[in-house]
Design a protein around this motif. Structure first.
Motif, PDB file in Angstrom:
ATOM      1  N   TYR A  60     -65.645  31.320 -27.221  1.00 58.77           N
ATOM      2  CA  TYR A  60     -64.745  30.542 -26.368  1.00 58.77           C
ATOM      3  C   TYR A  60     -63.319  30.537 -26.907  1.00 58.77           C
ATOM      4  O   TYR A  60     -62.373  30.435 -26.139  1.00 58.77           O
ATOM      5  N   ILE A  61     -63.169  30.645 -28.210  1.00 56.72           N
ATOM      6  CA  ILE A  61     -61.830  30.648 -28.788  1.00 56.72           C
ATOM      7  C   ILE A  61     -61.100  31.935 -28.415  1.00 56.72           C
ATOM      8  O   ILE A  61     -59.877  31.926 -28.180  1.00 56.72           O
ATOM      9  N   TYR A  64     -60.002  31.415 -24.868  1.00 55.83           N
ATOM     10  CA  TYR A  64     -58.823  30.541 -24.840  1.00 55.83           C
ATOM     11  C   TYR A  64     -57.568  31.309 -25.256  1.00 55.83           C
ATOM     12  O   TYR A  64     -56.517  31.201 -24.597  1.00 55.83           O
ATOM     13  N   VAL A 145     -66.709  25.901 -31.159  1.00 57.85           N
ATOM     14  CA  VAL A 145     -65.779  24.901 -30.636  1.00 57.85           C
ATOM     15  C   VAL A 145     -66.437  24.229 -29.434  1.00 57.85           C
ATOM     16  O   VAL A 145     -67.358  24.768 -28.826  1.00 57.85           O
ATOM     17  N   TRP A 147     -66.137  23.780 -25.969  1.00 58.19           N
ATOM     18  CA  TRP A 147     -65.368  24.504 -24.963  1.00 58.19           C
ATOM     19  C   TRP A 147     -64.777  23.635 -23.860  1.00 58.19           C
ATOM     20  O   TRP A 147     -63.720  23.984 -23.320  1.00 58.19           O
ATOM     21  N   LEU A 150     -61.211  22.789 -24.752  1.00 62.13           N
ATOM     22  CA  LEU A 150     -60.313  23.933 -24.597  1.00 62.13           C
ATOM     23  C   LEU A 150     -59.983  24.176 -23.128  1.00 62.13           C
ATOM     24  O   LEU A 150     -58.833  24.475 -22.790  1.00 62.13           O
ATOM     25  N   TYR A 153     -57.598  21.413 -21.906  1.00 56.58           N
ATOM     26  CA  TYR A 153     -56.283  21.625 -22.501  1.00 56.58           C
ATOM     27  C   TYR A 153     -55.565  22.803 -21.852  1.00 56.58           C
ATOM     28  O   TYR A 153     -54.367  22.737 -21.567  1.00 56.58           O
TER      29      TYR A 153
END
Length: 192
Positions: A60-61, A64, A145, A147, A150, A153
């Motif tokens: 997921y990072i 993002y 993380v 998600w 994220l 955000y």
């Protein structure tokens, strides 16, 4: 004797690298007129990446980071190369220095020139998506993380930046797209 062989192999490597770069540039040059097909290919690549992320339940990072990068590219695509707010500030400071001769008429035609051209936008977006797909095959980049945070955000960041960009477009009266713009004469219509 070894130095000569080393120089020849290094020179051969550089020649092969230059030949590959020329071939790659030729491919890019050949795809330039096919705007719609290029973007369809990038969209398919992006859908494959999203499908990979959804099925793998991770990375997921990277998603993002790709989203932030694509948002940054999109904003550069929408922004004019010569910012009207900076030009107005320059004009005001020149007026404070004293009178000067007029350099342009009030209704001077100014074409919209993008800070990031469409081809570079497409090429950077496609490269970034391909790199993101590549990174999604390595567990090193699968950082745990939460998600939903994220996603929220990113949505807030997208809304704020787009609202600011749209206000800027309205304030300085520029439209970065050619939809709804006047075409003068029969020879000025664009073929797509």
């Amino acid at each position: 004797m070894d130095d000569i062989n080393g120089e020849e192999s290094g020179n051969s490597f550089l020649q092969q690298k230059a030949a590959l770069e020329r071939r790659w540039q030729k491919i890019l040059d050949d795809t330039t007129p096919f705007v719609q097909y290029r973007w369809i290919g990038t969209g398919v690549l992006l859908l494959l990446f999203i499908l990979r992320i959804l099925l793998a339940q991770g990375w997921y990072i990277i998603t993002y980071a790709l989203g932030i990068y694509l948002l940054n590219l999109f904003l550069a695509f929408l922004t004019p190369k010569f910012d009207p707010s900076v030009e107005l500030d320059t004009q005001e400071s020149e007026m404070e220095e004293g009178p000067s001769l007029p350099t342009k008429a009030d209704e001077e035609f100014k074409p919209f020139i993008r800070r990031l051209p469409e081809f570079k936008f497409w090429y950077s977006a496609t490269k970034a998506t391909a790199i993101a797909i590549f990174c999604s095959f390595f567990s090193v980049f699968d950082i745990p993380v939460f998600w939903p945070i994220l996603l929220v955000y990113f949505c807030i960041l997208f809304a704020i930046t787009m609202r600011r960009q749209i206000k800027h477009m309205i304030k300085y009266k520029y439209i970065p797209f050619d939809w709804g713009k006047k075409n003068y004469g029969p020879g000025s219509s664009r073929s797509r």
